[in-house]
Design an enzyme around this catalytic site. Sequence first.
Site, PDB file in Angstrom:
ATOM      1  N   ASP A 330       0.530  -1.473  -0.026  1.00  0.00           N
ATOM      2  CA  ASP A 330      -0.189  -0.147  -0.189  1.00  0.00           C
ATOM      3  C   ASP A 330       1.013   0.984   0.115  1.00  0.00           C
ATOM      4  O   ASP A 330       1.443   0.670   0.064  1.00  0.00           O
ATOM      5  CB  ASP A 330      -0.800  -0.353   1.317  1.00  0.00           C
ATOM      6  CG  ASP A 330      -1.567   1.161   0.912  1.00  0.00           C
ATOM      7  OD1 ASP A 330      -2.708   1.232  -0.134  1.00  0.00           O
ATOM      8  OD2 ASP A 330      -2.229   1.542   2.367  1.00  0.00           O
ATOM      9  N   ASP A 523      -1.180  -0.697   6.558  1.00  0.00           N
ATOM     10  CA  ASP A 523      -1.109  -0.673   7.770  1.00  0.00           C
ATOM     11  C   ASP A 523      -2.126  -1.381   9.008  1.00  0.00           C
ATOM     12  O   ASP A 523      -1.983  -1.330  10.369  1.00  0.00           O
ATOM     13  CB  ASP A 523      -0.759   0.610   7.872  1.00  0.00           C
ATOM     14  CG  ASP A 523      -2.779   1.400   7.366  1.00  0.00           C
ATOM     15  OD1 ASP A 523      -3.813   0.273   7.331  1.00  0.00           O
ATOM     16  OD2 ASP A 523      -2.711   2.258   7.389  1.00  0.00           O
TER      17      ASP A 523
END
Lengths: 651, 128
Positions: A330, A523
Site C-alpha cells: 500500500d 498498515d
Amino acid sequence: MTITQRFFFSLIAVIPLLINMIGMPFGWMLPGGNWTALIFTTAIMLVSARPFLHSAWAAFKNHQANMDTLVAIGTTTAYLYSLYAMYRHQPVFFESAAFIITFILLGQVLEAKMRQSASSAVEKLLDLQAKDANVWRNGKWQQIPLEQVQVGDLIRVKPGEKVPVDGVIIEGSSNLDESMVTGESMPVTKNKGAKVIGATINQSGTFTMQVQKIGNQTLLSQIVQMVKKAQTSRAPIQRTTDQVSHIFVPVVLILAILTFVIWVVIIGETPERAMMFAVSVVIIACPCALGLATPTALMVGTGRSAKLGVLIKNGEVLEAANNIKTVIFDKTGTITQGKPVVTDVVGPKQQVLEIAGALESDSEHPLASAILAKVKTEGIKISKVSNFTAIAGKGIKASFKEQEALIGNESLFTNKILSSSLKVQLTRLQDEAKTVVLVGYGQQVIGLIAIQDTPKSSAVPTISTLKHQGLQTVMLTGDNERVAKAIAQQVGIDRIVANVLPQDKAKVVEEQQKKGPVAFVGDGINDAPALTLANVGIAMGSGTDIAIESGGIVLVKNNLWGVVEAIELSKKTFQRIKLNLFWAFIYNTIGIPIAAGVFAKWGLILSPELAGLAMALSSISVVSSSLLLNRTKLSEEPDFADSSNHKFDKE
Amino acid sequence: MVKILIVIGALFLIGFIIWWFLIPRSQKAVTAQTDVNHLQNVTVKVDGGYQPSTVVVYQGEPAQITFKRIDPSSCLEQVVFPDWGISEYLPEKKEHPIKIDTSKAGEYQYACGMNMFHGKVIVKKERK
C-alpha cells in the site's frame, strides 16, 4: 527421579560392563562373570529404565504405542533373552540393554537442555519488564510494585530506568531504546504526547507518563502471547508426519518380528543373532527425530523473528511466506511516511518560511502542519499577522509587517506577478507530483513551497532487496497516476496500480493471485480485507500498537525492512523444517534396513548398542539443527540515513 | 518343526499388533463437571496417553482441564494446545489445571510435546 539422575545412575552402573566388554578380547573378565553383568543390568532396568517400562505398559493398555514402547520392548527382549541364555549356559547380551538405556537417556538429557534453551527466548522477553514503578500516589512520588500500577496513574521515569508499562508522555522528553520490543536498533526521540512502550529503556531525560495499558494488555505481553501461539502452532507440512506417527510404532514392531523370522527360518541364522537384528530394528526406529523436526524449528524461527520485531502468527503463515512471488505494498503510510513534509523551498528561504509560518500558524490543514514543522526545524520564529482571511479552496490572506501577505494555490495569485524563473520551478515541482503552495508578499510571488508525502528511508533498500531476491513488487494507491509514478520512480518499484478505491484493494490482490502467491503489506487498519485475502498479510505496526488480528505477519517497528526480514526468516525456517524432516526420514529409511541386517553380507551391521547411540544422536542433531537457525545469516539491514542522503544527492 | 512354530508365533504376534494398535477404537467422551464457583472442571489422567482422551465443555462458561500426570516418561511431560497457544509442562504426580478458552464452539486437538499422544476438547454450543 529426573532424567538427568536416571542417566547418571545408568552411566555409573554401565562402567563395569564397559570394562568387561573392552577386557573380553584380552581374555580378561570381571569377577563374577555373568552374575556381575546380571546385577548391574538389573539395577539399570529397575531404576533408569523403569519409567520407559511404566509408560510403555500404560500406553499399551490404551491401545497406543510410542517411543517408550520401542525402548521398553527392545531392552526387555535383550534382558529376558540373556536371562534365558544364562540359564542355558549360552552367551548373554545384558550389556546391550544397559548400553541402549544409557545412550537413550543421554540423548534425552541433551535434547531437553536444548529444547529449554529454544523455548526460553519468549519467557526472557517478559523478564525485561521492570519490577516496580515510581508512581504519584497520595501527593508524592512512591516506588510501588508493578502489579499495583493502574491505568491513569502518573509515573516518573528517570534516565537509565525502564519504562514500566505502556503510556503516553505528558511532561518532558527523552531518547528511548526500544530495540528489545520493536527490534528497531536506533534510539527514538519522544516528546510530550508520544506513546512509550513498557520494558523499553529511557536513555537521556526524565519524563512523566500517564499509564494507558497494564498487565496482559501491554504491547510486550501481547507480543509474548502471539509468539507463544506461533511456537505451539502446526505447520501444514507436519500433516504427513502426524499421519505416519499413528502407525509408525506398530509397523516397526511388525518389521522387527519379520526380521527375526527371516533370519531364523529362511536364512537359518541362530536365534541369538536374529534377535540382535530384531532388537536393533526396534531401537533405531524410535521416531523422536521425526517428532522434533518441525516444532523445534518453528520455535526457534518464530522466537528469533520476534526479537527482530517480526511477529509470525503461525506455521501456516510461515509456510505460505515461503512461496511468495509478488509483494504488493500500500502506498500511503506503508511506502511513504503517511504525512506530507516540505521537500523544497524556492526563493529566499528565510523570508518565505517566515511568512508562510506566520500565515499558517492557526491553520489545521494537513499542508499547514508540514509547513509549520519545516519552520520549526529551520529555527524560524513565528510572527503575528493581522487582518487574517481564509479564502476557501484558495489559501490565506493577511497583513504582515504592513504589507499584504498571501499563501495558497495558483488561483489565489491571478493578479500578482509571478516571475518566469519561478514559473519554470513551479512546473518542474508539479511534474514531480508535489503539491506546490505559492507565497506572496506585496504585489509579487516571492517563493514556492513544495510538499509531498515522501517515501520512508527504508523503502529504497527494501524494494531493491526484494527485487534482488526475485520477487515482483507492486504499489497500490488511491492517488492519481502521476503521484503514484513519481513515488514509484523514487523507490524503484516494478509496477503501480493507481486510482484504487480503498474497498477495491482486495480486488487487486485477487487479480495478482492468478499469477502466483501474493504478500500484501499494509498498515493493518484500512487494509484488513486485502491483508486477509493475500496469501501472506503483513501488517505494519506504528511502533506502539500492533494490529494483531489483521495480519499473518505483524511488524512491530514502523520500518519497511521488516518485510525483507519476515520473508527471509520464514524461508530460512521453512527450509530448516524441510531439512530436518528429510534427515529424520532418511535416517529411518536407511537405519532400519541396516539394523535388520540387509547389508550384513557386506559386513555392514548395527549392533543394538550402536542403534541406541545412533537414535540418541539423531534427535540431538535435529534439535541442534533447529537451534542453528538462531545463527543463520540474514541480509544486512542497510544504513537508511546514508542511503537516503545518497538518493537526494543524485537528484 | 521349531521353524514352523516360530512362523506361527510370529504370525500370531503380528495379528495381535494389528488388532490391538491399528484398529480404530471409539472412546467415550467425558463431560466436565461444574463446581460451586461455576467453573467447569474435568480431570484427565496422563498415563500412557490421555484418559479420557475426549472431554466436553460448554461454550461461554469458564473451564479448566486438570491434568494429573502419573506417567514418569518425558514423552508426556509437555502438553500443547496449538489453537490456544498453550504449551505447559505437567509436573509428575501432581494435579495441574490448565484454563481453556470456551468462547468459540468447536473441536480442539491437543497433543504431547512430540505430537505422539493426542487428546481432544469439544466445546459444545449449549446445554441441553
